[in-house]
Write an enzyme that holds these catalytic residues in place. Structure first.
Site, PDB file in Angstrom:
ATOM      1  N   SER A 174       0.829  -1.198   0.000  1.00 46.07           N
ATOM      2  CA  SER A 174       0.000   0.000   0.000  1.00 46.07           C
ATOM      3  C   SER A 174       0.870   1.256   0.000  1.00 46.07           C
ATOM      4  O   SER A 174       1.651   1.465  -0.916  1.00 46.07           O
ATOM      5  CB  SER A 174      -0.965  -0.037   1.194  1.00 46.07           C
ATOM      6  OG  SER A 174      -1.990   0.921   1.076  1.00 46.07           O
TER       7      SER A 174
ATOM      8  N   ASP B  72     -10.069  -5.503  -3.468  1.00 45.57           N
ATOM      9  CA  ASP B  72      -9.428  -4.491  -2.631  1.00 45.57           C
ATOM     10  C   ASP B  72     -10.349  -3.281  -2.485  1.00 45.57           C
ATOM     11  O   ASP B  72     -10.757  -2.670  -3.475  1.00 45.57           O
ATOM     12  CB  ASP B  72      -8.107  -4.074  -3.286  1.00 45.57           C
ATOM     13  CG  ASP B  72      -7.223  -3.222  -2.393  1.00 45.57           C
ATOM     14  OD1 ASP B  72      -7.757  -2.325  -1.717  1.00 45.57           O
ATOM     15  OD2 ASP B  72      -6.007  -3.450  -2.408  1.00 45.57           O
TER      16      ASP B  72
ATOM     17  N   HIS C  30      -7.462  -5.858   0.686  1.00 43.13           N
ATOM     18  CA  HIS C  30      -6.248  -5.055   0.893  1.00 43.13           C
ATOM     19  C   HIS C  30      -5.426  -5.496   2.106  1.00 43.13           C
ATOM     20  O   HIS C  30      -4.364  -4.941   2.354  1.00 43.13           O
ATOM     21  CB  HIS C  30      -6.653  -3.589   1.069  1.00 43.13           C
ATOM     22  CG  HIS C  30      -5.542  -2.598   0.888  1.00 43.13           C
ATOM     23  ND1 HIS C  30      -4.947  -2.347  -0.330  1.00 43.13           N
ATOM     24  CD2 HIS C  30      -4.910  -1.780   1.775  1.00 43.13           C
ATOM     25  CE1 HIS C  30      -4.013  -1.426  -0.193  1.00 43.13           C
ATOM     26  NE2 HIS C  30      -3.963  -1.054   1.070  1.00 43.13           N
TER      27      HIS C  30
END
EC number: 3.1.2.12
Length: 278
Positions: free
Chosen positions: A147, A224, A256
């Site tokens: 991320s 996600d 995610h």
């Protein structure tokens, strides 16, 4: 390097250290997994893992389940914190700015500029310190992340290819100047002059610097919840135009979080081990 904790793990050791950082103007923690080969004094390849928003140096250590295969492959794993910390460090008024959200860059704007120098901390301070203190093969160091940390891994790899020989990412923020997370962070940390933002955007760095690695691995979950902010297709397009080989793997049903990372962490460790052997 002050050793705060160590635990035996797959015949190696999982350690937590703390240093007083000149770049961050305060103390900073980071975690290191040393496989048995490193404990025996053998020089080993090493991987820097950069975590995402709200995470600390502990998140990857506890949630990714990477130590088992790292022990087998003889890989040292390094996971720094995601931002400066402390009572005198600006907290921010939301979860995606301030402590826990350093974005792996050097802030230039008040009130962030005093402490938020994560790029300098990682590259100018932590990197050489660990080369000095740990049995790391200097030409066998990779970087990966998740991320916000995937953003950091890709951008730092393209800025410092002389320091990193392999790079991969889980669900990275690939084009931060084109998503709310990046626009919010960059406007506060770097100011409103967007011409300075491109040097912190992986997609723009590939466009300007071209192909630098034999291959890049990116894994992305198709369920996600933050997919609209990540823009993996833009990064792949830039890589394709630049002639940069990329394996962008999109996985149905994965979100995610760290269950996604657990599912594919072995692939990333094996990918880096192969790249670093070259």
């Amino acid at each position: 390097m002050q050793l705060l904790q160590k635990n035996k793990c797959f015949d190696g050791e999982q350690r937590t250290y703390q240093i007083e950082s000149a770049c961050l103007k305060g103390s900073s923690k980071f975690a290191v997994f040393l496989p048995s080969q490193a404990l025996a004094g053998q020089q080993c390849a090493a991987l820097f893992y950069l975590a995402g928003l709200t995470c600390t140096e502990e998140t990857f250590v506890i949630k990714a389940h990477a130590q088992r295969l790292a022990a087998q492959l003889g890989l040292i794993l390094i996971s720094p914190d995601t931002s400066p910390r402390g009572d005198d460090v600006e907290q921010g008024d939301s979860w995606d700015i301030g402590q826990g959200a350093g974005f792996y860059l050097n802030a230039t704007q008040a009130p962030w500029a005093e402490h938020f120098k994560m790029e300098d901390f990682l590259i100018q301070e932590l990197y050489p310190l660990l080369l000095q203190e740990l049995p790391i093969l200097e030409q066998s160091i990779g970087i990966f992340g998740h991320s916000m940390g995937g953003h950091g891994a890709l951008t730092l790899a393209w800025k410092y290819p002389e320091k990193f020989s392999s790079v991969s990412a889980f669900a990275p923020i690939c084009a931060p100047i084109q998503c709310p997370w990046g626009q919010k962070a960059f406007s506060q940390y770097l100011g409103t002059d967007q011409s300075s933002w491109t040097q912190h955007d992986a997609t723009e760095l590939v466009k300007s610097k071209g192909a630098l690695f034999s291959e890049v691995l990116v894994d992305q979950g198709l369920d996600d919840q933050f997919y609209s902010q990540l823009n993996p297709a833009l990064f792949k397009s830039a890589c394709d135009v630049a002639g940069q080989k990329i394996s962008l793997r999109e996985h149905a049903g994965y979100d995610h979080g760290y269950f996604f990372i657990q599912s594919f962490i072995d692939d990333h460790l094996q990918f880096h081990a192969l790249q670093l052997q070259k």
